[in-house]
Design a protein around this motif. Sequence first.
Motif, PDB file in Angstrom:
ATOM      1  N   ASP A 282       0.813  -1.216   0.000  1.00 45.46           N
ATOM      2  CA  ASP A 282       0.000   0.000   0.000  1.00 45.46           C
ATOM      3  C   ASP A 282       0.841   1.259   0.000  1.00 45.46           C
ATOM      4  O   ASP A 282       0.297   2.367   0.016  1.00 45.46           O
ATOM      5  CB  ASP A 282      -0.976  -0.003   1.185  1.00 45.46           C
ATOM      6  N   ALA A 283       2.180   1.101  -0.023  1.00 40.94           N
ATOM      7  CA  ALA A 283       3.068   2.257  -0.128  1.00 40.94           C
ATOM      8  C   ALA A 283       3.527   2.484  -1.571  1.00 40.94           C
ATOM      9  O   ALA A 283       4.336   3.366  -1.840  1.00 40.94           O
ATOM     10  CB  ALA A 283       4.289   2.068   0.778  1.00 40.94           C
ATOM     11  N   ILE A 284       3.005   1.689  -2.499  1.00 45.53           N
ATOM     12  CA  ILE A 284       3.298   1.855  -3.924  1.00 45.53           C
ATOM     13  C   ILE A 284       2.056   2.440  -4.579  1.00 45.53           C
ATOM     14  O   ILE A 284       0.941   1.946  -4.381  1.00 45.53           O
ATOM     15  CB  ILE A 284       3.658   0.509  -4.579  1.00 45.53           C
ATOM     16  N   TYR A 285       2.250   3.507  -5.364  1.00 45.29           N
ATOM     17  CA  TYR A 285       1.116   4.238  -5.922  1.00 45.29           C
ATOM     18  C   TYR A 285       1.105   4.148  -7.444  1.00 45.29           C
ATOM     19  O   TYR A 285       2.157   4.083  -8.095  1.00 45.29           O
ATOM     20  CB  TYR A 285       1.164   5.705  -5.492  1.00 45.29           C
ATOM     21  N   ILE A 312     -10.802  -8.149  -0.074  1.00 45.01           N
ATOM     22  CA  ILE A 312     -11.695  -7.306   0.707  1.00 45.01           C
ATOM     23  C   ILE A 312     -10.928  -6.061   1.147  1.00 45.01           C
ATOM     24  O   ILE A 312      -9.925  -6.156   1.838  1.00 45.01           O
ATOM     25  CB  ILE A 312     -12.230  -8.069   1.929  1.00 45.01           C
ATOM     26  N   GLY A 313     -11.394  -4.907   0.731  1.00 43.75           N
ATOM     27  CA  GLY A 313     -10.746  -3.658   1.111  1.00 43.75           C
ATOM     28  C   GLY A 313      -9.719  -3.175   0.112  1.00 43.75           C
ATOM     29  O   GLY A 313      -9.561  -1.978  -0.090  1.00 43.75           O
ATOM     30  N   ALA A 314      -8.982  -4.100  -0.526  1.00 45.88           N
ATOM     31  CA  ALA A 314      -7.953  -3.698  -1.489  1.00 45.88           C
ATOM     32  C   ALA A 314      -7.700  -4.829  -2.474  1.00 45.88           C
ATOM     33  O   ALA A 314      -7.877  -6.009  -2.151  1.00 45.88           O
ATOM     34  CB  ALA A 314      -6.658  -3.323  -0.771  1.00 45.88           C
ATOM     35  N   PRO A 331      -7.207   0.456  -3.475  1.00 50.28           N
ATOM     36  CA  PRO A 331      -8.659   0.325  -3.389  1.00 50.28           C
ATOM     37  C   PRO A 331      -9.246  -0.132  -4.726  1.00 50.28           C
ATOM     38  O   PRO A 331      -8.699   0.167  -5.799  1.00 50.28           O
ATOM     39  CB  PRO A 331      -9.125   1.739  -3.034  1.00 50.28           C
ATOM     40  N   ARG A 332     -10.348  -0.841  -4.668  1.00 46.30           N
ATOM     41  CA  ARG A 332     -10.955  -1.415  -5.865  1.00 46.30           C
ATOM     42  C   ARG A 332     -11.221  -0.353  -6.932  1.00 46.30           C
ATOM     43  O   ARG A 332     -10.985  -0.580  -8.120  1.00 46.30           O
ATOM     44  CB  ARG A 332     -12.263  -2.117  -5.496  1.00 46.30           C
TER      45      ARG A 332
END
Length: 356
Positions: A282-285, A312-314, A331-332
């Motif tokens: 989640d630290a990669i964008y 679920i969630g991501a 996020p989806r």
Amino acid sequence: MGKAIIQLAGIKIYRNRRPVLDIDNMTVTAGEMVALAGANGAGKSTLLQVINMLLPYQQGTLTLFGQDAAKYGRENARFYSAMMFQETLLVRGTVYDNVALPLKFRGCPDSQIAEKVTAALATFRCQHLARRQANQLSGGEAQRVGLARAIVYQPQLLLLDEPFAALDAASRTAILSDLRQVAMQNKLTVLLVSHNFNDVLYFAERVVVLEGGRIVQDECPEAVLRRPATQAVANLVDMDNILPCQVECSGSSVMIRLPGGIEFSKNAPAPARPSACCLPGDAIYILNQSPMRECRPFITLNGTISAITPGIGAYKVSIKSSCLALTLRAPREQTSGLSLGDNIEVGFNPDEIQLV
């Protein structure tokens, strides 16, 4: 800081002249909910057995409830603590009989037993099982009854050696939720051994990670999850990206080189001889999405999407470049327009890198 319930200093256990447990210092205070984590053979169950006076130690000092365990012995540990194993160890008879056993062993008056057993069963929502035979329970029911039996005499310390490992995720979550609520309401000190780090995140306020019988990390779950102290801990928490790297130190700054000529500096102390760096997904964008381009400084690279895994969630998105493979979590709604084979630009902040 609350009253110390458990204190270990210089505790060592040897098998075939080799140390299997070597705890320099560890303190657990009243009301803490602590998880003991680590790979198989790391020493988690051994440590729990030492604390419960089931296993003798060759060196060091163990203090329980403010008293030297070597002097006051096993009976003191039994009186103030309870322990549960993966097997519930329920005996033949009814659920009520099983939960009443600890009270009878302690000489509780018969006039109080019924009230205490009923209250303990109600705490874990299994009072309807009171007259059921223990050998007729499902796995989840048996674990709830085991917890009721463990807390019926109101111990100060609860030791749990993976008692929920065989249950499905929904049952584990429900039981852990009830247990956490009971522990908080009663200021109960709990040590939970679990191989499932999701359980640890859901339940514990503090994680003590063992590796080779030693404590290698002792922090809150979030810190262990995002900044593991060693590569073994990174594997334990299922770190999304564990990347090979070369590191050069210069004062307080380190230069990190990844495959393919990717290099960047980071102002942080480096561990001795680091061989890899960790990067949470989640630290990669996704930099194709314009709002993220304003988040600098970023290390960027281009690649091709090789997999998209719903969650679920991501969602997990796997990316392959000519030199590096990365997994990001997003996020989806941020992944809805992506497809396998798409070219994508991603980036990360060097501050999110953890060297191990």
